[in-house]
Scaffold this active site. Structure first.
Site, PDB file in Angstrom:
ATOM      1  N   ARG A 147     -21.921  -7.276  81.800  1.00  0.00           N
ATOM      2  CA  ARG A 147     -22.162  -7.397  83.245  1.00  0.00           C
ATOM      3  C   ARG A 147     -20.928  -8.017  83.874  1.00  0.00           C
ATOM      4  O   ARG A 147     -20.344  -8.961  83.321  1.00  0.00           O
ATOM      5  CB  ARG A 147     -23.388  -8.276  83.539  1.00  0.00           C
ATOM      6  CG  ARG A 147     -24.723  -7.587  83.302  1.00  0.00           C
ATOM      7  CD  ARG A 147     -25.001  -6.457  84.301  1.00  0.00           C
ATOM      8  NE  ARG A 147     -26.284  -5.796  84.058  1.00  0.00           N
ATOM      9  CZ  ARG A 147     -26.459  -4.721  83.298  1.00  0.00           C
ATOM     10  NH1 ARG A 147     -25.423  -4.174  82.686  1.00  0.00           N
ATOM     11  NH2 ARG A 147     -27.652  -4.188  83.143  1.00  0.00           N
TER      12      ARG A 147
ATOM     13  N   ASP B 227     -16.057  -1.966  81.794  1.00  0.00           N
ATOM     14  CA  ASP B 227     -16.990  -0.911  82.222  1.00  0.00           C
ATOM     15  C   ASP B 227     -17.856  -1.437  83.357  1.00  0.00           C
ATOM     16  O   ASP B 227     -18.633  -0.682  83.939  1.00  0.00           O
ATOM     17  CB  ASP B 227     -17.864  -0.469  81.044  1.00  0.00           C
ATOM     18  CG  ASP B 227     -18.776   0.685  81.423  1.00  0.00           C
ATOM     19  OD1 ASP B 227     -18.250   1.714  81.912  1.00  0.00           O
ATOM     20  OD2 ASP B 227     -20.015   0.558  81.269  1.00  0.00           O
TER      21      ASP B 227
ATOM     22  N   GLU C 192     -19.349  -4.518  91.648  1.00  0.00           N
ATOM     23  CA  GLU C 192     -19.450  -3.064  91.462  1.00  0.00           C
ATOM     24  C   GLU C 192     -20.489  -2.410  92.364  1.00  0.00           C
ATOM     25  O   GLU C 192     -20.441  -1.190  92.586  1.00  0.00           O
ATOM     26  CB  GLU C 192     -19.760  -2.729  89.994  1.00  0.00           C
ATOM     27  CG  GLU C 192     -21.160  -3.114  89.536  1.00  0.00           C
ATOM     28  CD  GLU C 192     -21.429  -2.691  88.091  1.00  0.00           C
ATOM     29  OE1 GLU C 192     -20.604  -3.003  87.227  1.00  0.00           O
ATOM     30  OE2 GLU C 192     -22.476  -2.063  87.852  1.00  0.00           O
TER      31      GLU C 192
ATOM     32  N   HIS D 102     -19.158   1.812  84.910  1.00  0.00           N
ATOM     33  CA  HIS D 102     -20.494   1.554  84.346  1.00  0.00           C
ATOM     34  C   HIS D 102     -21.073   2.816  83.700  1.00  0.00           C
ATOM     35  O   HIS D 102     -22.154   3.282  84.058  1.00  0.00           O
ATOM     36  CB  HIS D 102     -21.451   1.010  85.423  1.00  0.00           C
ATOM     37  CG  HIS D 102     -22.529   0.142  84.853  1.00  0.00           C
ATOM     38  ND1 HIS D 102     -22.937  -1.040  85.421  1.00  0.00           N
ATOM     39  CD2 HIS D 102     -23.294   0.270  83.733  1.00  0.00           C
ATOM     40  CE1 HIS D 102     -23.895  -1.578  84.700  1.00  0.00           C
ATOM     41  NE2 HIS D 102     -24.141  -0.791  83.663  1.00  0.00           N
TER      42      HIS D 102
HETATM   43  P1  NAD Z   1     -29.752  -8.273  73.641  1.00  0.00           P
HETATM   44  O1  NAD Z   1     -30.776  -9.006  74.454  1.00  0.00           O
HETATM   45  O2  NAD Z   1     -30.197  -7.491  72.448  1.00  0.00           O
HETATM   46  O3  NAD Z   1     -28.626  -9.291  73.144  1.00  0.00           O
HETATM   47  C1  NAD Z   1     -28.036 -10.271  73.941  1.00  0.00           C
HETATM   48  C2  NAD Z   1     -27.537 -11.379  73.009  1.00  0.00           C
HETATM   49  O4  NAD Z   1     -26.766 -12.295  73.790  1.00  0.00           O
HETATM   50  C3  NAD Z   1     -28.670 -12.181  72.348  1.00  0.00           C
HETATM   51  O5  NAD Z   1     -28.466 -12.259  70.959  1.00  0.00           O
HETATM   52  C4  NAD Z   1     -28.553 -13.566  72.999  1.00  0.00           C
HETATM   53  O6  NAD Z   1     -28.939 -14.622  72.131  1.00  0.00           O
HETATM   54  C5  NAD Z   1     -27.052 -13.593  73.292  1.00  0.00           C
HETATM   55  N1  NAD Z   1     -26.647 -14.624  74.246  1.00  0.00           N
HETATM   56  C6  NAD Z   1     -27.338 -15.148  75.296  1.00  0.00           C
HETATM   57  N2  NAD Z   1     -26.589 -16.097  75.899  1.00  0.00           N
HETATM   58  C7  NAD Z   1     -25.423 -16.160  75.227  1.00  0.00           C
HETATM   59  C8  NAD Z   1     -24.237 -16.948  75.374  1.00  0.00           C
HETATM   60  N3  NAD Z   1     -24.127 -17.863  76.340  1.00  0.00           N
HETATM   61  N4  NAD Z   1     -23.223 -16.757  74.490  1.00  0.00           N
HETATM   62  C9  NAD Z   1     -23.313 -15.836  73.518  1.00  0.00           C
HETATM   63  N5  NAD Z   1     -24.411 -15.068  73.328  1.00  0.00           N
HETATM   64  C10 NAD Z   1     -25.434 -15.229  74.182  1.00  0.00           C
HETATM   65  O7  NAD Z   1     -28.973  -7.347  74.665  1.00  0.00           O
HETATM   66  P2  NAD Z   1     -28.192  -5.979  74.360  1.00  0.00           P
HETATM   67  O8  NAD Z   1     -29.148  -4.837  74.379  1.00  0.00           O
HETATM   68  O9  NAD Z   1     -27.304  -6.182  73.190  1.00  0.00           O
HETATM   69  O10 NAD Z   1     -27.317  -5.878  75.689  1.00  0.00           O
HETATM   70  C11 NAD Z   1     -26.319  -6.828  76.006  1.00  0.00           C
HETATM   71  C12 NAD Z   1     -25.913  -6.662  77.459  1.00  0.00           C
HETATM   72  O11 NAD Z   1     -25.254  -5.418  77.621  1.00  0.00           O
HETATM   73  C13 NAD Z   1     -27.095  -6.579  78.437  1.00  0.00           C
HETATM   74  O12 NAD Z   1     -27.471  -7.881  78.870  1.00  0.00           O
HETATM   75  C14 NAD Z   1     -26.550  -5.771  79.566  1.00  0.00           C
HETATM   76  O13 NAD Z   1     -26.079  -6.657  80.565  1.00  0.00           O
HETATM   77  C15 NAD Z   1     -25.372  -5.031  78.969  1.00  0.00           C
HETATM   78  N6  NAD Z   1     -25.530  -3.559  79.023  1.00  0.00           N
HETATM   79  C16 NAD Z   1     -24.532  -2.827  79.589  1.00  0.00           C
HETATM   80  C17 NAD Z   1     -24.635  -1.441  79.639  1.00  0.00           C
HETATM   81  C18 NAD Z   1     -23.552  -0.579  80.225  1.00  0.00           C
HETATM   82  O14 NAD Z   1     -23.779   0.615  80.473  1.00  0.00           O
HETATM   83  N7  NAD Z   1     -22.357  -1.074  80.443  1.00  0.00           N
HETATM   84  C19 NAD Z   1     -25.781  -0.817  79.122  1.00  0.00           C
HETATM   85  C20 NAD Z   1     -26.757  -1.597  78.532  1.00  0.00           C
HETATM   86  C21 NAD Z   1     -26.641  -2.979  78.485  1.00  0.00           C
END
Ligand code: NAD
Length: 333
Positions: free
Chosen positions: A234, A258, A263, A295
């Site tokens: 994000r 991305d 955005e 994105h």
């Molecule tokens: P997820 O919930 O499976 O994993 C997130 C991880 O981050 C968890 O293990 C959590 O413990 C950890 N976390 C929380 N706070 C933290 C911190 N301060 N430091 C380090 N780690 C921390 O989520 P996911 O499915 O792996 O997705 C991750 C992120 O990717 C989503 O939150 C979303 O914002 C982003 N995303 C982007 C796209 C895109 O198209 N660019 C698509 C899907 C998701």
């Protein structure tokens, strides 16, 4: 169920219509982004279906509730754009798609790393102009380098596995270490150690009040000089202006994005015939060592199929069993 579906593009319409064929919901496939100005389009709908840049702040949710909307189905995993407290107060059930394809995002993330390192975007432009010189295109072997994965959830673990396959040393930082990441060969370290030792830092944690501007001036100063920073998570995880300063001093050697802090006003639209009013974005676009995509990390056939299928299943479950029809990580509130 009558559903006002906001922010739809032709590809969303195709996948949602196919997924809905058996379920038979009455989908009103709308182009506008959900905002205070467009919330009235949901009049008469039982549910709203929204995407990542739709506005789900308290004023919008209040308008939706007043119009009789009782369910919001997010077509995303992240819900940092939702005022969950307001939704709860207004009695709006909120559901999401917690997992649709971690591979899609992880593979795009690695694509950014490879393109930036080997300057593939620049090489492509050169060769099109019959400039076959290699000066300025020097990269490095990823094999043997240290990759820092911030957040080892579903996507972070996929990235760790891929980079371990490249022969990289993979460090990670996450308040909740997990066995899957350990099995992928990850070594958990404090964030400060990860930043100091990694040649590539890649962000995969959610945007929360705690992670807002996680990468700021101070953290950039802790990074290895010439580090490659990748953000496919994000935009607001990164302080854009601090990153621009880091690029100007050379502390940041490569930047792959991305997602972008501001955005909402840019991404998912064709603005090619307009003047960009966002000076930070314009500045970022001028660096030869910055690669930005709009994105699109999630944008694979598999992901769109899964997003549509889970969204329709969520709508059907709430229609059949009420708010408790959706439980577990798919239920936001
Ligand atoms: P997820 O919930 O499976 O994993 C997130 C991880 O981050 C968890 O293990 C959590 O413990 C950890 N976390 C929380 N706070 C933290 C911190 N301060 N430091 C380090 N780690 C921390 O989520 P996911 O499915 O792996 O997705 C991750 C992120 O990717 C989503 O939150 C979303 O914002 C982003 N995303 C982007 C796209 C895109 O198209 N660019 C698509 C899907 C998701």
């Amino acid at each position: 169920m009558r559903v006002a579906v906001f922010s739809t593009k032709p590809y969303d319409r195709d996948f949602l219509t196919t997924a809905n064929a058996a379920a038979g919901h009455d989908l009103d496939l709308l182009e506008p982004r959900l905002s205070v100005a467009t919330a009235a389009l949901a009049a008469g709908a039982d549910a709203v279906c929204a995407f990542v840049n739709d506005d789900l702040s308290a004023p919008v949710l209040e308008r939706l509730a007043a119009a009789g909307v009782r369910l919001v189905a997010l077509r995303s995993a992240g819900y940092n754009h939702v005022d969950v407290a307001a939704a709860t107060r207004l009695g709006i059930t909120m559901v999401r798609v917690p997992e649709y394809s971690p591979y899609a995002v992880a593979e795009h993330c690695v694509g950014l790393m490879l393109a930036l390192n080997r300057k593939i975007h620049r090489a492509h432009n050169r060769v099109r102009e019959h400039n076959f010189a290699l000066t300025g295109l020097l990269g490095f072997d990823l094999h043997g380098r240290t990759i820092g994965v911030v957040g080892t959830g579903k996507i972070g673990v996929c990235v760790a596995r891929i980079m371990a396959g490249f022969g990289c040393r993979v460090l990670a930082s996450d308040p909740y270490p997990n066995d899957e990441a350990l099995a992928a060969g990850v070594t958990y370290v404090p964030l400060k150690t990860l930043l100091a030792e990694s040649h590539v830092v890649t962000l995969h944690c959610p945007l929360t009040p705690e992670t807002h501007h996680l990468i700021d001036e101070e953290r950039i100063a802790q990074m290895r000089p010439g580090v490659m920073l990748i953000n496919t998570s994000r935009g607001a995880l990164v302080d854009t202006r601090a990153v621009i300063r880091g690029l100007k001093t050379g502390r940041i050697g490569h930047l792959g994005l991305d997602v972008y802090e501001e955005e909402t006003e840019l991404f998912f639209e064709d603005l090619s015939d307009q003047m960009l009013r966002d000076d930070d974005f314009s500045r970022l676009s001028t660096f030869p060592n910055v690669l930005i995509t709009g994105h699109q990390a999630f944008f694979t056939e598999e992901a769109l199929h899964n997003i549509a299928a889970t969204t329709i299943a969520n709508l059907t479950a709430v229609e059949r069993d009420g708010a408790d029809g959706v439980t577990g990580p798919a239920r936001v509130c």
